[in-house]
Design a protein around this motif. Structure first.
Motif, PDB file in Angstrom:
ATOM      1  N   SER A 143      -0.935  -0.384  -6.480  1.00 52.49           N
ATOM      2  CA  SER A 143      -1.819  -0.641  -5.344  1.00 52.49           C
ATOM      3  C   SER A 143      -1.023  -1.038  -4.111  1.00 52.49           C
ATOM      4  O   SER A 143       0.158  -1.396  -4.191  1.00 52.49           O
ATOM      5  N   GLU A 144      -1.679  -0.981  -2.979  1.00 52.53           N
ATOM      6  CA  GLU A 144      -1.043  -1.415  -1.733  1.00 52.53           C
ATOM      7  C   GLU A 144      -0.702  -2.896  -1.783  1.00 52.53           C
ATOM      8  O   GLU A 144       0.201  -3.362  -1.089  1.00 52.53           O
ATOM      9  N   ALA A 147       2.869  -3.867  -2.375  1.00 56.01           N
ATOM     10  CA  ALA A 147       3.802  -3.838  -1.245  1.00 56.01           C
ATOM     11  C   ALA A 147       3.983  -5.240  -0.665  1.00 56.01           C
ATOM     12  O   ALA A 147       5.092  -5.611  -0.258  1.00 56.01           O
ATOM     13  N   LYS A 168       6.540   1.718  -0.439  1.00 57.60           N
ATOM     14  CA  LYS A 168       5.545   2.648   0.094  1.00 57.60           C
ATOM     15  C   LYS A 168       4.921   3.402  -1.068  1.00 57.60           C
ATOM     16  O   LYS A 168       5.625   4.038  -1.849  1.00 57.60           O
ATOM     17  N   VAL A 169       3.597   3.321  -1.169  1.00 52.59           N
ATOM     18  CA  VAL A 169       2.877   4.079  -2.188  1.00 52.59           C
ATOM     19  C   VAL A 169       2.616   5.474  -1.626  1.00 52.59           C
ATOM     20  O   VAL A 169       1.933   5.627  -0.621  1.00 52.59           O
ATOM     21  N   THR A 179       2.289   6.884 -10.460  1.00 53.08           N
ATOM     22  CA  THR A 179       2.346   6.763  -9.002  1.00 53.08           C
ATOM     23  C   THR A 179       3.754   7.080  -8.514  1.00 53.08           C
ATOM     24  O   THR A 179       4.736   6.609  -9.091  1.00 53.08           O
ATOM     25  N   VAL A 181       6.393   6.448  -5.623  1.00 54.75           N
ATOM     26  CA  VAL A 181       6.615   5.401  -4.625  1.00 54.75           C
ATOM     27  C   VAL A 181       7.999   5.555  -4.008  1.00 54.75           C
ATOM     28  O   VAL A 181       8.867   6.250  -4.540  1.00 54.75           O
TER      29      VAL A 181
END
Length: 240
Positions: A143-144, A147, A168-169, A179, A181
């Motif tokens: 998830s963001e 970060a 950074k996703v 994911t 990244v």
């Protein structure tokens, strides 16, 4: 000052035996005069050395970008496993070359190989905070919010406190449940990126370094291949 035979050997003109023969045969000259002994001393920055009439240009430092493949060790030599130095052809391979830092066996991507110890130290010194950028494929949906945790400095499972890092996703694959990244770090703890995602309860499936300080991995440089740095890249390194 440098012996002319050592100068020629350092410039990969040939083996010491071959250079001795070239010298005896009158193929080596210094400032236009043939020399019969490799013991003749020269100043590489001032004297002109020729081999069979062709000038041998002096180069003190050598720099290469290697796209390290998975399964190859970041080491100068190993008795059992293939190392990054074995990726070089015989014309470029030199005994004083070494990898700057390391990528573990299962990590691929940009690796700097040089014989400039000062540059190597500068790139790895914590005082210079040289950024390293990685692309990773990670299990789960990152998830963001992760970060923010990276930016604040993660604490690893063993209690190690890390410096702030960038995350950074890029893309989530619902099919693969993974994911993609991009991670930017300025330090180099053991297996750091893998351990960072371990602290989030996830696992890194693929890891590739794409940037190291001012250097960037070429799109067309395939794993297992390498190239010499450009003059501009060398200047950027020296200006760090």
């Amino acid at each position: 000052m440098l012996r002319v035979d050592k100068f020629l050997h350092d410039m990969n003109v040939g083996t010491r035996t071959q250079i001795r023969k070239l010298t005896r045969d009158g193929q080596i000259s210094v400032n236009g005069e043939a020399v019969k002994s490799g013991r003749v001393k020269i100043d590489p920055d001032q004297d002109e050395v020729q081999l069979s009439g062709e000038v041998v240009q002096y180069q003190k430092h050598f720099y290469f970008i290697v796209n390290k493949p998975i399964g190859v060790l970041t080491a100068t030599e190993d008795r059992k496993q293939k190392t990054v130095m074995e990726l070089f052809n015989k014309n470029d391979r030199r005994p004083d070359l070494f990898p700057v830092g390391r990528l573990d066996k299962n990590t691929e991507g940009l690796l700097l190989i040089t014989n400039n110890g000062e540059i190597g130290h500068r790139l790895l010194s914590p005082e210079h905070h040289v950024d390293k950028v990685y692309e990773a494929t990670v299990t789960g949906q990152i998830s963001e919010g992760a970060a923010a945790k990276f930016a604040n400095g993660l604490t690893l499972k063993d209690g190690t406190q890390l410096k702030p890092a960038g995350l950074k996703v890029k893309e989530y694959s619902n099919l693969e449940k993974t994911t993609t990244v991009e991670v930017t770090i300025s330090e180099g703890k053991y297996h750091q990126v893998r351990r960072m995602f371990g602290a989030l309860g996830e696992r890194v499936l693929r890891l590739r370094r794409v940037k190291f300080g001012p250097l960037e991995l070429d799109v067309g440089l395939l794993p297992g291949h390498y190239r010499a740095l450009t003059d501009e890249e060398i200047v950027n390194l020296e200006n760090l």
